[in-house]
Design an enzyme around this catalytic site. Structure first.
Site, PDB file in Angstrom:
ATOM      1  N   PHE A 173       0.844  -1.189   0.000  1.00 42.99           N
ATOM      2  CA  PHE A 173       0.000   0.000   0.000  1.00 42.99           C
ATOM      3  C   PHE A 173       0.883   1.244   0.000  1.00 42.99           C
ATOM      4  O   PHE A 173       2.063   1.199   0.331  1.00 42.99           O
ATOM      5  CB  PHE A 173      -0.924   0.019   1.234  1.00 42.99           C
ATOM      6  CG  PHE A 173      -0.192   0.047   2.544  1.00 42.99           C
ATOM      7  CD1 PHE A 173       0.116   1.248   3.161  1.00 42.99           C
ATOM      8  CD2 PHE A 173       0.212  -1.132   3.159  1.00 42.99           C
ATOM      9  CE1 PHE A 173       0.804   1.279   4.372  1.00 42.99           C
ATOM     10  CE2 PHE A 173       0.901  -1.111   4.360  1.00 42.99           C
ATOM     11  CZ  PHE A 173       1.199   0.088   4.973  1.00 42.99           C
ATOM     12  N   CYS A 174       0.270   2.369  -0.387  1.00 45.86           N
ATOM     13  CA  CYS A 174       0.931   3.663  -0.334  1.00 45.86           C
ATOM     14  C   CYS A 174      -0.151   4.727  -0.200  1.00 45.86           C
ATOM     15  O   CYS A 174      -1.318   4.401   0.022  1.00 45.86           O
ATOM     16  CB  CYS A 174       1.803   3.891  -1.568  1.00 45.86           C
ATOM     17  SG  CYS A 174       0.884   3.873  -3.119  1.00 45.86           S
ATOM     18  N   THR A 175       0.199   5.980  -0.336  1.00 43.44           N
ATOM     19  CA  THR A 175      -0.747   7.065  -0.054  1.00 43.44           C
ATOM     20  C   THR A 175      -1.964   7.040  -0.977  1.00 43.44           C
ATOM     21  O   THR A 175      -3.104   6.966  -0.518  1.00 43.44           O
ATOM     22  CB  THR A 175      -0.049   8.427  -0.170  1.00 43.44           C
ATOM     23  OG1 THR A 175       1.124   8.427   0.649  1.00 43.44           O
ATOM     24  CG2 THR A 175      -0.979   9.551   0.279  1.00 43.44           C
ATOM     25  N   CYS A 180       2.562   1.856  -4.967  1.00 42.08           N
ATOM     26  CA  CYS A 180       2.403   0.409  -4.838  1.00 42.08           C
ATOM     27  C   CYS A 180       1.967  -0.224  -6.145  1.00 42.08           C
ATOM     28  O   CYS A 180       2.235  -1.402  -6.394  1.00 42.08           O
ATOM     29  CB  CYS A 180       1.466   0.032  -3.692  1.00 42.08           C
ATOM     30  SG  CYS A 180      -0.131   0.819  -3.699  1.00 42.08           S
ATOM     31  N   ILE A 202      -4.130   4.508   0.723  1.00 41.11           N
ATOM     32  CA  ILE A 202      -4.596   4.827   2.069  1.00 41.11           C
ATOM     33  C   ILE A 202      -5.723   5.851   2.023  1.00 41.11           C
ATOM     34  O   ILE A 202      -6.683   5.775   2.793  1.00 41.11           O
ATOM     35  CB  ILE A 202      -3.426   5.366   2.923  1.00 41.11           C
ATOM     36  CG1 ILE A 202      -2.298   4.340   3.009  1.00 41.11           C
ATOM     37  CG2 ILE A 202      -3.906   5.745   4.327  1.00 41.11           C
ATOM     38  CD1 ILE A 202      -0.967   4.943   3.420  1.00 41.11           C
TER      39      ILE A 202
END
Length: 236
Positions: A173-175, A180, A202
């Site tokens: 995951f990433c922002t 990702c 996220i």
């Protein structure tokens, strides 16, 4: 009240400079603020403005780039989250310097509503693909946060710390999803058999998953004047 729109799309851009110039000309004299990057591999941006201006921007991007409104992450800010408008032509929309990767062949998307179920699988290695200073203020329960100073460090971390024969299920995951997505493509193209990534990142998870069901701990770092956001910023 500012509407904040975060978006990206990997696609072949025939003439990044022409698209940059067209976007600049269309919005230079509006209330639009923020940064959009344009490269041969696609477009990536976070922009803020009045609701009407953001609507117009997204109509423009749908026509010129195929970006669907459903793929955009929205939030709001009572103060200007950016100081000026920047539209730039880059070599990559998310830099991966030392590793060749085809971002149009990523891992399997997992919707926010299904993310918690995936995390409950004990065979899943959960990776935070963001920089260390981001993961220090918030991450998912049980996530491994590689010591990344920049996203370009991720490929070296995989090469030296992970094994495709042992780590057969990887979720990341990433922002907002862009890092990702590219990281998942890299891992698939280097032999990891099952690679998943959080669709919309996220930000989409905070928007869609009720706080009482959330596996997110802390705040999510964002690259604007707000510094960080959490479930409290997504009340619908």
């Amino acid at each position: 009240m500012y509407t904040v729109a975060a978006y990206y799309r990997f696609f072949a851009v025939a003439d990044p400079l022409a698209l940059r110039d067209e976007l600049r000309a269309a919005f230079l004299d509006t209330d639009l603020l923020g940064t959009t990057l344009i490269a041969p591999e696609g477009i990536n941006g976070t922009m803020a403005g009045s609701a009407a201006t953001i609507d117009r921007l997204l109509d423009f991007l749908k026509e010129r780039t195929g970006l669907e409104r459903a793929e955009v992450k929205f939030s709001t800010s009572e103060t200007p989250p950016f100081r000026r408008l920047k539209i730039k032509r880059k070599r990559e929309i998310i830099t991966f310097n030392t590793a060749a990767v085809d971002p149009t062949r990523p891992g399997q998307y997992v919707a926010p509503a299904e993310w918690n179920q995936l995390l409950a699988d004990p065979e899943v290695l959960l990776l935070d693909t963001r920089n260390t200073y981001e993961s220090e203020i918030g991450t998912f329960e049980g996530a491994v946060a590689p010591p990344l100073n920049t996203f370009s460090d991720f490929a070296e971390y995989v090469r030296t710390n992970l094994d495709a024969t042992k780590h057969r299920k990887v979720a990341m995951f990433c922002t907002g999803g862009i890092r990702c997505e590219k990281a998942s493509a890299y891992m698939l193209q280097h032999g990891f058999p099952e690679v998943y990534h959080l669709k919309g990142g996220i930000l989409r998870y905070l928007e869609e998953v009720p706080v009482e069901e959330s596996q997110w701990k802390g705040e999510c770092y964002v690259f604007d004047e707000r510094v960080a956001v959490g479930h409290k910023d997504y009340k619908g």
